[in-house]
Design a protein around this motif. Structure first.
Motif, PDB file in Angstrom:
ATOM      1  N   LYS A 168       0.831  -1.216   0.000  1.00 37.43           N
ATOM      2  CA  LYS A 168       0.000   0.000   0.000  1.00 37.43           C
ATOM      3  C   LYS A 168       0.864   1.264   0.000  1.00 37.43           C
ATOM      4  O   LYS A 168       0.557   2.229  -0.696  1.00 37.43           O
ATOM      5  CB  LYS A 168      -0.940  -0.010   1.208  1.00 37.43           C
ATOM      6  CG  LYS A 168      -2.075  -1.018   1.054  1.00 37.43           C
ATOM      7  CD  LYS A 168      -3.008  -1.014   2.238  1.00 37.43           C
ATOM      8  CE  LYS A 168      -4.194  -1.956   2.009  1.00 37.43           C
ATOM      9  NZ  LYS A 168      -4.963  -2.188   3.233  1.00 37.43           N
ATOM     10  N   VAL A 169       1.943   1.257   0.777  1.00 35.29           N
ATOM     11  CA  VAL A 169       2.832   2.428   0.805  1.00 35.29           C
ATOM     12  C   VAL A 169       3.497   2.598  -0.569  1.00 35.29           C
ATOM     13  O   VAL A 169       3.641   3.710  -1.082  1.00 35.29           O
ATOM     14  CB  VAL A 169       3.867   2.311   1.951  1.00 35.29           C
ATOM     15  CG1 VAL A 169       4.999   3.306   1.793  1.00 35.29           C
ATOM     16  CG2 VAL A 169       3.172   2.514   3.298  1.00 35.29           C
ATOM     17  N   SER A 170       3.852   1.476  -1.164  1.00 33.33           N
ATOM     18  CA  SER A 170       4.461   1.526  -2.492  1.00 33.33           C
ATOM     19  C   SER A 170       3.516   2.172  -3.508  1.00 33.33           C
ATOM     20  O   SER A 170       3.907   3.019  -4.310  1.00 33.33           O
ATOM     21  CB  SER A 170       4.808   0.100  -2.919  1.00 33.33           C
ATOM     22  OG  SER A 170       5.290   0.079  -4.223  1.00 33.33           O
ATOM     23  N   ILE A 183      10.620  -1.145  -2.333  1.00 34.72           N
ATOM     24  CA  ILE A 183      10.880  -0.323  -1.134  1.00 34.72           C
ATOM     25  C   ILE A 183      12.227  -0.712  -0.526  1.00 34.72           C
ATOM     26  O   ILE A 183      13.028   0.143  -0.147  1.00 34.72           O
ATOM     27  CB  ILE A 183       9.718  -0.448  -0.112  1.00 34.72           C
ATOM     28  CG1 ILE A 183       8.490   0.260  -0.679  1.00 34.72           C
ATOM     29  CG2 ILE A 183      10.112   0.117   1.260  1.00 34.72           C
ATOM     30  CD1 ILE A 183       7.316   0.399   0.246  1.00 34.72           C
ATOM     31  N   GLU A 184      12.496  -2.017  -0.469  1.00 35.65           N
ATOM     32  CA  GLU A 184      13.786  -2.465   0.091  1.00 35.65           C
ATOM     33  C   GLU A 184      14.958  -1.887  -0.709  1.00 35.65           C
ATOM     34  O   GLU A 184      15.942  -1.423  -0.139  1.00 35.65           O
ATOM     35  CB  GLU A 184      13.858  -3.994   0.101  1.00 35.65           C
ATOM     36  CG  GLU A 184      15.229  -4.456   0.547  1.00 35.65           C
ATOM     37  CD  GLU A 184      15.364  -5.958   0.745  1.00 35.65           C
ATOM     38  OE1 GLU A 184      14.503  -6.719   0.279  1.00 35.65           O
ATOM     39  OE2 GLU A 184      16.364  -6.355   1.362  1.00 35.65           O
ATOM     40  N   PHE A 247       9.999   4.046   6.634  1.00 37.34           N
ATOM     41  CA  PHE A 247       8.838   3.151   6.731  1.00 37.34           C
ATOM     42  C   PHE A 247       9.304   1.720   7.008  1.00 37.34           C
ATOM     43  O   PHE A 247       8.807   1.046   7.916  1.00 37.34           O
ATOM     44  CB  PHE A 247       8.016   3.223   5.432  1.00 37.34           C
ATOM     45  CG  PHE A 247       7.104   2.060   5.249  1.00 37.34           C
ATOM     46  CD1 PHE A 247       5.919   1.948   5.969  1.00 37.34           C
ATOM     47  CD2 PHE A 247       7.434   1.027   4.368  1.00 37.34           C
ATOM     48  CE1 PHE A 247       5.084   0.846   5.820  1.00 37.34           C
ATOM     49  CE2 PHE A 247       6.610  -0.077   4.212  1.00 37.34           C
ATOM     50  CZ  PHE A 247       5.432  -0.168   4.941  1.00 37.34           C
ATOM     51  N   GLN A 248      10.286   1.263   6.225  1.00 33.07           N
ATOM     52  CA  GLN A 248      10.791  -0.115   6.390  1.00 33.07           C
ATOM     53  C   GLN A 248      11.331  -0.327   7.804  1.00 33.07           C
ATOM     54  O   GLN A 248      11.084  -1.361   8.433  1.00 33.07           O
ATOM     55  CB  GLN A 248      11.883  -0.374   5.357  1.00 33.07           C
ATOM     56  CG  GLN A 248      12.528  -1.728   5.484  1.00 33.07           C
ATOM     57  CD  GLN A 248      13.556  -1.974   4.392  1.00 33.07           C
ATOM     58  OE1 GLN A 248      13.227  -2.437   3.310  1.00 33.07           O
ATOM     59  NE2 GLN A 248      14.801  -1.650   4.659  1.00 33.07           N
ATOM     60  N   ALA A 249      12.049   0.690   8.319  1.00 38.30           N
ATOM     61  CA  ALA A 249      12.619   0.576   9.667  1.00 38.30           C
ATOM     62  C   ALA A 249      11.513   0.428  10.708  1.00 38.30           C
ATOM     63  O   ALA A 249      11.647  -0.346  11.669  1.00 38.30           O
ATOM     64  CB  ALA A 249      13.480   1.794   9.972  1.00 38.30           C
ATOM     65  N   ALA A 250      10.407   1.164  10.513  1.00 38.20           N
ATOM     66  CA  ALA A 250       9.296   1.088  11.477  1.00 38.20           C
ATOM     67  C   ALA A 250       8.666  -0.309  11.448  1.00 38.20           C
ATOM     68  O   ALA A 250       8.331  -0.872  12.496  1.00 38.20           O
ATOM     69  CB  ALA A 250       8.252   2.158  11.158  1.00 38.20           C
ATOM     70  N   VAL A 251       8.498  -0.891  10.253  1.00 33.37           N
ATOM     71  CA  VAL A 251       7.915  -2.241  10.149  1.00 33.37           C
ATOM     72  C   VAL A 251       8.838  -3.262  10.815  1.00 33.37           C
ATOM     73  O   VAL A 251       8.401  -4.093  11.617  1.00 33.37           O
ATOM     74  CB  VAL A 251       7.676  -2.639   8.666  1.00 33.37           C
ATOM     75  CG1 VAL A 251       7.191  -4.083   8.567  1.00 33.37           C
ATOM     76  CG2 VAL A 251       6.684  -1.696   8.003  1.00 33.37           C
TER      77      VAL A 251
END
Ligand code: KG4
Ligand code: ZN
Length: 358
Positions: A168-170, A183-184, A247-251
Motif C-alpha cells: 500500500k505504501v508503495s 521499497i527495500e 517506513f521499512q525501519a518502522a515495520v
C-alpha cells in the motif's frame, strides 16, 4: 518417500517433488506477478483462470525435472487454505484427481504451516519449542510451537499484514506492485532516521501488531510535505528513498521487537522467520541481531522459498503423512483455515465467524 507438493493459493502456480520432507528434488514456480501488475494487486478471477491453464504443465515439469515418473510419487500434498477460493480449488481438485488416478494418498496442507516448513531446507533441523514469525502479503502472525505440529498464535496483526503495508505504501508513492522488493531497494540509499513513524500501541495490552496506523502516518507525511508520487519511468528522489527507509525501519522494529519480547517470555530454542517479507534483508539483519542477543539460532528460508512455493507444502504434508494422516475425496478448499490447535476454544476458532468451504 517422494511427496509431490502443489500450491495455488494466490498468484503462484507451483509444484515440487521433495524427498523425505527435507530434500528438494525439483521445484517449479510460475508467477503471475506480471499479469496482475497493471491492476496494482492480484485479481482473483484472472488468477484462477491462469492456475487452470498452468497447473497441468507445471506438475508435469516438476515430475520430469525430478527425473522420476508419476508412478514413483508416493503421496501428494496440496494447499487447502487459506487463500483465494477460485485459486485454491484448482490445486485441490487437481491433486484429488491425480491422487485418485495414481491410487496414492493425498493430504490438504495449511498454507501458513507450509511457510513454517519453508525453513526445513538449507537449515539445521528445527529444535522445539520454536517461535515462528510468518510475514507475507496476506498474513502476519507469531506462532508458539512447543513441539512439531502444535501451534498457538501468540501475536497477530489487528489490521493489515506487513507485506500488505509494503504494497500500500508503495502504491501511495507510485512505486508499483509488489511493494516489498522496490521499497527495500530504495531504502538502501535512504536515511532510516529521517522520519520517525510511530509504533502502534495495542490498547488491551496484547502483544499484537498493527500496520494501518503506520500506513496512515506515511499518507499524512506525503500530504503535509507535498511528496509527489513517482510517474512511470521516473527515478526516485532522496525524499522518496528516505521515506522508504524510514517506513521499512518502522515495520522491522515492530516485527522484531514483538518477536524478541515474546521470545523472552516463552524461551524458545529456535526462531523462524518466513513468508514473502522474510526476503527483506533489513528484517533479516534485525532478526539475526535479536537472535544473537537471545543466544538462539534464527532460521530463514532461502529467497526462492520465501515467497509462495510448493516445496514447503510438500515438507509440511510429509510431516502429517508419516504420522498416518491423509484426506479423502471429500477434502475441499477452505479459505478460512487457521493455524492453531493449542489454546482455548475461542482462540482456536479464530475471529472469523463465516465458514467458507467449497
Ligand atoms: O508469501 P507471499 O509470496 O504471498 C502471500 O502469501 O502473501 O508474500 C508476498 C508479500 C508481498 O506483500 C510483497 O510485497 C512482500 O511479500 N515482499 C517483501 C519483499 N519481497 C516480497 N516485503 C518486504 N521486502 C521484500 N524484499
Ligand atoms: Zn504465502
Amino acid at each position: 518417500m517422494l511427496v509431490l507438493g502443489i500450491e495455488s493459493s494466490c498468484d503462484e502456480t507451483a509444484a515440487s517433488v521433495v524427498r523425505d520432507g527435507r530434500e528438494i528434488v525439483s521445484s517449479v514456480i510460475a508467477s503471475q506477478i506480471d499479469m496482475h501488475r497493471p491492476w496494482g494487486g492480484v485479481v482473483p478471477e484472472l488468477a484462477s483462470r491462469e492456475h487452470l491453464e498452468k497447473i497441468e504443465p507445471i506438475v508435469v515439469e516438476a515430475v520430469s525435472r525430478a527425473g522420476v515418473n508419476f508412478a514413483d510419487i508416493d503421496a501428494i500434498a496440496v494447499t487447502q487454505g487459506p487463500g483465494l477460493i477460485g485459486s485454491l480449488l484448482v490445486g485441490v481438485c487437481y491433486a484429488k484427481a491425480l491422487g485418485y488416478a495414481l491410487d496414492i494418498p493425498f493430504i490438504g496442507v495449511n498454507h501458513i504451516e507450509g511457510h513454517v516448513y519453508s525453513v526445513a531446507f538449507e537449515n539445521p533441523e528445527v529444535e522445539y519449542p520454536a517461535l515462528a514469525l510468518i510475514v507475507s502479503g496476506g498474513h502476519t502472525n507469531i506462532f508458539h510451537i512447543p513441539n512439531e505440529g502444535s501451534y498457538k498464535v501468540v501475536s497477530r496483526t489487528r489490521d493489515d499484514a506487513a507485506g500488505e503495508a509494503f504494497d500500500k505504501v508503495s502504491k501511495m508513492l507510485g512505486l508499483g506492485y509488489p511493494g516489498g522488493p522496490v521499497i527495500e531497494k530504495l531504502a538502501l540509499d535512504g536515511d532510516a532516521g529521517k522520519m520517525t513513524f510511530p509504533q502502534a500501541k495495542i490498547s488491551d495490552g496484547r502483544p499484537d501488531l498493527s500496520f494501518s496506523g503506520l500506513k496512515t502516518a506515511v499518507a499524512r507525511y506525503v500530504r503535509e510535505n507535498e511528496v509527489e508520487p513517482l510517474k512511470e519511468g521516473e527515478a526516485a528522489n532522496q525524499q522518496i528513498k528516505d521515506l522508504a527507509a524510514s517506513f521499512q525501519a518502522a515495520v522491522v522494529k515492530a516485527l522484531v521487537g514483538t518477536l524478541e519480547k515474546l521470545a523472552r517470555e516463552l524461551s524458545p530454542k529456535t526462531l523462524i522467520v518466513a513468508g514473502g517479507v522474510a526476503c527483506n534483508q533489513a528484517l533479516k539483519r534485525a532478526a539475526d541481531d535479536s537472535a544473537s542477543r537471545l543466544g538462539i539460532p534464527v532460521y530463514f528460508p532461502s529467497k526462492h522459498l520465501s515467497t509462495d512455493n510448493a516445496a514447503m507444502i510438500a515438507a509440511a504434508g510429509y510431516f502429517h503423512l508419516i504420522k498416518g494422516s491423509s484426506a479423502d475425496l471429500r477434502m475441499t478448499a477452505d479459505v478460512t483455515m487457521r493455524l492453531q490447535n493449542l489454546g482455548n476454544e475461542e482462540d482456536i476458532k479464530g475471529r472469523g465467524k463465516i465458514k467458507y468451504r467449497m
